[in-house]
Design a protein around this motif. Sequence first.
Motif, mmCIF file in Angstrom:
data_model
loop_
_atom_site.group_PDB
_atom_site.id
_atom_site.type_symbol
_atom_site.label_atom_id
_atom_site.label_comp_id
_atom_site.label_asym_id
_atom_site.label_seq_id
_atom_site.Cartn_x
_atom_site.Cartn_y
_atom_site.Cartn_z
ATOM 1 N N LYS A 79 -13.771 -9.890 10.514
ATOM 2 C CA LYS A 79 -12.810 -9.041 9.450
ATOM 3 C C LYS A 79 -13.552 -9.699 8.011
ATOM 4 O O LYS A 79 -13.937 -10.814 7.872
ATOM 5 N N THR A 80 -13.264 -8.846 6.969
ATOM 6 C CA THR A 80 -13.613 -9.163 5.642
ATOM 7 C C THR A 80 -12.324 -9.611 4.911
ATOM 8 O O THR A 80 -11.354 -8.996 5.076
ATOM 9 N N LEU A 81 -12.576 -10.747 4.518
ATOM 10 C CA LEU A 81 -11.255 -11.659 3.943
ATOM 11 C C LEU A 81 -11.625 -11.662 2.497
ATOM 12 O O LEU A 81 -12.829 -11.752 2.017
ATOM 13 N N THR A 82 -10.721 -11.682 1.837
ATOM 14 C CA THR A 82 -10.573 -12.192 0.166
ATOM 15 C C THR A 82 -10.271 -13.437 0.301
ATOM 16 O O THR A 82 -9.266 -14.098 0.551
ATOM 17 N N ILE A 83 -11.174 -14.284 -0.925
ATOM 18 C CA ILE A 83 -10.676 -15.832 -1.010
ATOM 19 C C ILE A 83 -10.631 -16.039 -2.503
ATOM 20 O O ILE A 83 -11.353 -15.376 -3.113
ATOM 21 N N ALA A 84 -9.742 -16.653 -2.930
ATOM 22 C CA ALA A 84 -9.629 -17.134 -4.237
ATOM 23 C C ALA A 84 -9.972 -18.520 -4.457
ATOM 24 O O ALA A 84 -9.474 -19.495 -3.702
ATOM 25 N N GLU A 114 -10.745 -24.795 -8.706
ATOM 26 C CA GLU A 114 -11.587 -25.820 -8.825
ATOM 27 C C GLU A 114 -11.117 -26.905 -7.482
ATOM 28 O O GLU A 114 -12.018 -27.723 -7.424
ATOM 29 N N THR A 115 -10.198 -26.809 -7.178
ATOM 30 C CA THR A 115 -9.517 -27.836 -6.060
ATOM 31 C C THR A 115 -9.540 -27.463 -4.720
ATOM 32 O O THR A 115 -9.107 -27.796 -3.765
ATOM 33 N N HIS A 116 -8.950 -25.993 -4.729
ATOM 34 C CA HIS A 116 -8.657 -25.183 -3.310
ATOM 35 C C HIS A 116 -9.296 -23.963 -3.055
ATOM 36 O O HIS A 116 -9.783 -23.184 -4.091
ATOM 37 N N LEU A 117 -9.246 -23.424 -1.926
ATOM 38 C CA LEU A 117 -9.719 -22.225 -1.324
ATOM 39 C C LEU A 117 -8.316 -21.345 -0.789
ATOM 40 O O LEU A 117 -7.809 -22.131 0.036
ATOM 41 N N ALA A 118 -8.003 -20.330 -1.247
ATOM 42 C CA ALA A 118 -6.931 -19.777 -0.827
ATOM 43 C C ALA A 118 -7.287 -18.518 0.086
ATOM 44 O O ALA A 118 -7.790 -17.386 -0.916
ATOM 45 N N VAL A 119 -7.333 -18.496 1.171
ATOM 46 C CA VAL A 119 -7.749 -17.256 2.062
ATOM 47 C C VAL A 119 -6.691 -16.341 2.282
ATOM 48 O O VAL A 119 -5.679 -16.839 3.032
ATOM 49 N N GLY A 135 -0.790 -14.185 6.333
ATOM 50 C CA GLY A 135 -0.509 -14.754 5.100
ATOM 51 C C GLY A 135 -1.678 -15.254 4.405
ATOM 52 O O GLY A 135 -2.864 -15.264 4.754
ATOM 53 N N VAL A 136 -1.291 -16.203 3.435
ATOM 54 C CA VAL A 136 -2.580 -16.983 2.779
ATOM 55 C C VAL A 136 -2.534 -18.242 3.344
ATOM 56 O O VAL A 136 -1.546 -19.113 3.553
ATOM 57 N N ARG A 137 -3.755 -18.586 3.512
ATOM 58 C CA ARG A 137 -3.786 -20.127 3.911
ATOM 59 C C ARG A 137 -5.013 -20.759 3.016
ATOM 60 O O ARG A 137 -5.774 -20.477 2.471
ATOM 61 N N THR A 138 -4.408 -21.993 2.676
ATOM 62 C CA THR A 138 -4.812 -22.697 1.484
ATOM 63 C C THR A 138 -5.530 -24.019 2.224
ATOM 64 O O THR A 138 -5.180 -24.530 3.067
ATOM 65 N N VAL A 139 -6.958 -24.224 1.726
ATOM 66 C CA VAL A 139 -7.769 -25.275 2.163
ATOM 67 C C VAL A 139 -8.323 -26.005 0.944
ATOM 68 O O VAL A 139 -8.510 -25.458 0.031
#
Length: 156
Positions: free
Chosen positions: A111-116, A119-124, A129-133
């Motif tokens: 799948k093609t995913l969008t990630i925000a 500086e401190t997190h990646l929101a997939v 839903g949205v997974r924050t790493v």
Amino acid sequence: MEVDRTVNRTGSVSLGQHIVLAADILGGRRVSIRVEEHTLMFFDPQTRELLRTRPNPLSPAEVARLRGARPAGPSPQPVDEPVRVQRRASNNGVIMVVGQKVALGRVHAGKTLTIAVSETHLAVECDDGVRTVRRTTDQAVTRIRAHRPRLVASDA
């Protein structure tokens, strides 16, 4: 002083007798460059959003001879919102963003995913839903778009 240039596909611009690397990600884009004593500031001409900074290789005499030079306007400001990128998950559901591997699970394979990227997190942004790493690297974003899927030639 400020000048306008178009970034070539290798991410460089020509300033006088110097070829200056702006960024690969800016290839083909029109940018303005603010020339200060020790730095070059690459920014969007419409929004004055700061895109990159680089060391200034030009002497004051070379700056005075630049083609299309004009007096500098207000200083460009960096954007505070996260950078949005796309990645295609591998066949086992893993993506790589800014040098960091993120395992999402096999349900996201291909799948093609969008990630925000902040500086401190990646929101997939996933289907569920949205997974924050938490971000563990400090590398800059170099690619915005995901690679398209490879096509396999059919044997007919």
